[in-house]
Design a protein around this motif. Structure first.
Motif, PDB file in Angstrom:
ATOM      1  N   ALA A 196      -7.562   2.305 -10.749  1.00 43.54           N
ATOM      2  CA  ALA A 196      -7.214   3.297 -11.887  1.00 43.54           C
ATOM      3  C   ALA A 196      -6.037   4.243 -11.548  1.00 43.54           C
ATOM      4  O   ALA A 196      -5.320   4.269 -11.836  1.00 43.54           O
ATOM      5  N   LEU A 197      -7.430   5.256 -10.020  1.00 46.51           N
ATOM      6  CA  LEU A 197      -5.905   6.414  -9.473  1.00 46.51           C
ATOM      7  C   LEU A 197      -4.688   5.830  -9.446  1.00 46.51           C
ATOM      8  O   LEU A 197      -3.635   6.408  -9.230  1.00 46.51           O
ATOM      9  N   GLU A 198      -5.129   4.840  -8.467  1.00 46.54           N
ATOM     10  CA  GLU A 198      -3.832   4.392  -7.683  1.00 46.54           C
ATOM     11  C   GLU A 198      -3.108   3.790  -8.802  1.00 46.54           C
ATOM     12  O   GLU A 198      -1.448   3.863  -9.164  1.00 46.54           O
ATOM     13  N   THR A 199      -3.109   2.596 -10.146  1.00 49.81           N
ATOM     14  CA  THR A 199      -2.288   2.156 -11.715  1.00 49.81           C
ATOM     15  C   THR A 199      -1.657   3.190 -11.595  1.00 49.81           C
ATOM     16  O   THR A 199      -0.597   3.525 -12.486  1.00 49.81           O
ATOM     17  N   ALA A 200      -2.014   4.799 -12.073  1.00 54.10           N
ATOM     18  CA  ALA A 200      -2.111   5.898 -12.382  1.00 54.10           C
ATOM     19  C   ALA A 200      -1.189   6.905 -11.849  1.00 54.10           C
ATOM     20  O   ALA A 200       0.091   6.985 -12.723  1.00 54.10           O
ATOM     21  N   ARG A 201      -0.894   7.092 -10.602  1.00 55.84           N
ATOM     22  CA  ARG A 201      -0.364   6.924  -9.623  1.00 55.84           C
ATOM     23  C   ARG A 201       1.435   6.001  -9.694  1.00 55.84           C
ATOM     24  O   ARG A 201       2.500   7.177 -10.173  1.00 55.84           O
TER      25      ARG A 201
END
Length: 252
Positions: A196-201
């Motif tokens: 989720a963090l990588e997607t948000a970035r």
């Protein structure tokens, strides 16, 4: 990393390919359009009525034609006899028309009834943004072990002005059946959190490129203006990446 991460500046100005609405397997499950198309309640009775009229036209037309012929033999050819024969032949020759008319009418009513559904699906298609996503899924194997899989959903160009997605397996972990369930759950949630963090970035980087592109592109721009807007988007994206290079890769 299989396939790498898509450069958002390469996809500015593109729209989602229409075929994505028909084949959504390469999208994360959370982003798929799953609303079923409403069924028409009028279709069945309309088609049934068409079939009934087809049968009546065939039987009734044949009966009129035979009656006209019989009367012609019995009393000579007259206007009424010829009319009966003509009407009967016409009904027999066109009896399948009722089926086709019923089918066309039913399809038209179904299309009208699902217009709202089509509009929602089109809106979902337009809302898809071409940045790389990650998702995590779990599967139970035949021996009872649990496999955690990490997937990358990467945008690729489908045409000159459209994009689609491809899905690639980035890695997997298999946990034995006797392993504590709490450990497996914690590991899966950790992987989902990282995804989720990588997607948000990537979504943030896409938004930077998209905003710069829109700001540099006029409403009626030609190919040269689009190219300049793409360059502006790439520069804005590069500046954003450079400004965040010192940040750790995964920070809440």
């Amino acid at each position: 990393m299989p396939g790498g991460v898509a450069d958002p500046s390469e996809f500015v100005g593109l729209r989602a390919d229409e075929r994505l609405a028909e084949d959504q397997a390469n999208l994360p499950e959370s982003e798929r359009f799953t609303t079923p198309q409403p069924e028409s309640t009028a279709r069945a009775p309309i088609v049934a009525a068409g079939a009934t009229l087809t049968g009546l036209s065939l039987i009734g037309g044949a009966a009129l034609a035979v009656l006209g012929i019989v009367l012609a033999f019995a009393g000579g050819i007259g206007g009424l006899n010829l009319l009966l024969i003509a009407v009967g032949v016409m009904l027999v020759a066109t009896h399948w028309g009722w089926v086709h008319l019923a089918e066309v009418t039913a399809n038209a009513l179904a299309e009208r009834g699902s217009a709202g559904w089509h509009a929602r699906r089109e809106g979902w298609l337009e809302s898809l943004e071409p940045y790389t996503r990650w998702s995590v899924t779990t599967n139970v194997l035949d021996d009872g072990s649990i496999r955690i899989e990490r997937w990358q959903h990467r945008p690729v160009k489908a045409g000159e002005r459209t994009f689609t997605f491809i899905r690639e397996l980035q890695g997997s972990e298999t946990h034995d059946p006797d392993e504590l369930s709490a450990v497996v759950v914690e590991r899966a949630e950790t992987m989902r959190h990282e995804a989720a963090l990588e997607t948000a970035r990537q979504q943030e980087l896409w938004q930077v490129a998209a905003d710069a592109y829109d700001a540099a592109l006029s409403q009626h721009a030609g190919e040269a203006e689009r190219r300049q807007a793409q360059i502006a988007a790439a520069k804005a994206l590069s500046d954003r990446i450079n400004s965040k290079l010192e940040e750790p890769p995964l920070i809440e």
